[in-house]
Structure formats: C-alpha cells, structure tokens
Design a protein around this motif. Structure first.
Motif: not given
Length: 131
Positions: A104-125, A25-29
């Motif tokens: 149908a619609q298209r959602l195009e996005e450039l998303s930013r993700f971070v990984r830090d100690a506050s998340s237990g080292g897990h990637w977050q959007y 759970y929550l551990q996407a690499p």
C-alpha cells in the motif's frame, strides 16, 4: 445502507452521494466536504464529477492516472480550514494499492480550494500546495 467511501460513518447517499448526482450536484458546502466527495469519486470512478469540481485554471484535459487500476483503501483528513469565504485548505492522507498489487502507498497532500463566480459559487479543487 451503503457506507460512504470517504470514511465518515454515514450512508453514501446522504454523505458524498448527494453531491455526485441530483439536486445537490457540485454543492459541497465546505472544502472538506468537497475533498471527501472527490475522494469518493475516485473510489467510484466518477471522472466527470472530478473534472467538474476542478478549477478551470488547473484542470487537466485528461486524467491519466484515473484509469490506472489504483485501488483506494481509505482517507484520513488531518485538518481543514478556510482563510476566507473564497479560499480553503484540506490536509489529508489517502491510502491506495497500485495496479497489480504490491505494498500500500500513502498520498499526503495539502490541497487548496477556491469558490468564485466562475464556478457558480461552488467550491473547486485548485492544486496541491507545497508546505
């Protein structure tokens, strides 16, 4: 074998499902794996997973669009990369059909993700980045 909603040719339980529940759970690499698992969570209605993978600095208190009746039709990841061990980006196109039908619609996005100690080292959007 249930196909994974993220579009990879894999069984859901072995693909995004392992990050949605259980030991991984929550551990996407990678940022891409997290993006795909978040898309699958939208398809499957997993609100808690979406909130748990959203960085606290930008996480909404409520997800207004979540219950809007949008039908998700597919995901294409155009490119994904990391800038460091703690920041990454995913450019994608998600297709959907609005509530009540219509084109149908298209959602195009450039998303930013971070990984830090506050998340237990897990990637977050974090957010969508303006190009």
């Amino acid at each position: 074998m249930a196909a994974c909603p993220c579009g990879l040719p894999a069984d859901y339980r072995q693909c995004c499902g392992r990050f949605h529940a259980g030991a991984y759970y929550l551990q996407a690499p990678t940022p891409e794996a997290l993006m795909r698992s978040r898309y699958s969570a939208y398809v499957l209605g997993l609100r808690d997973y979406l909130l748990d993978t959203w960085h606290p600095s930008t996480r909404p208190e409520q997800m207004e669009r979540f219950d809007s009746g949008v039908k998700w039709l597919g995901l294409t990841v155009k490119r994904a990369w990391t800038m460091s061990d703690s920041e990454g980006f995913v450019e994608f196109v998600a297709r959907n059909r609005p509530p009540g039908g219509g084109p149908a619609q298209r959602l195009e996005e450039l998303s930013r993700f971070v990984r830090d100690a506050s998340s237990g080292g897990h990637w977050q959007y974090v957010d969508a980045v303006a190009e």
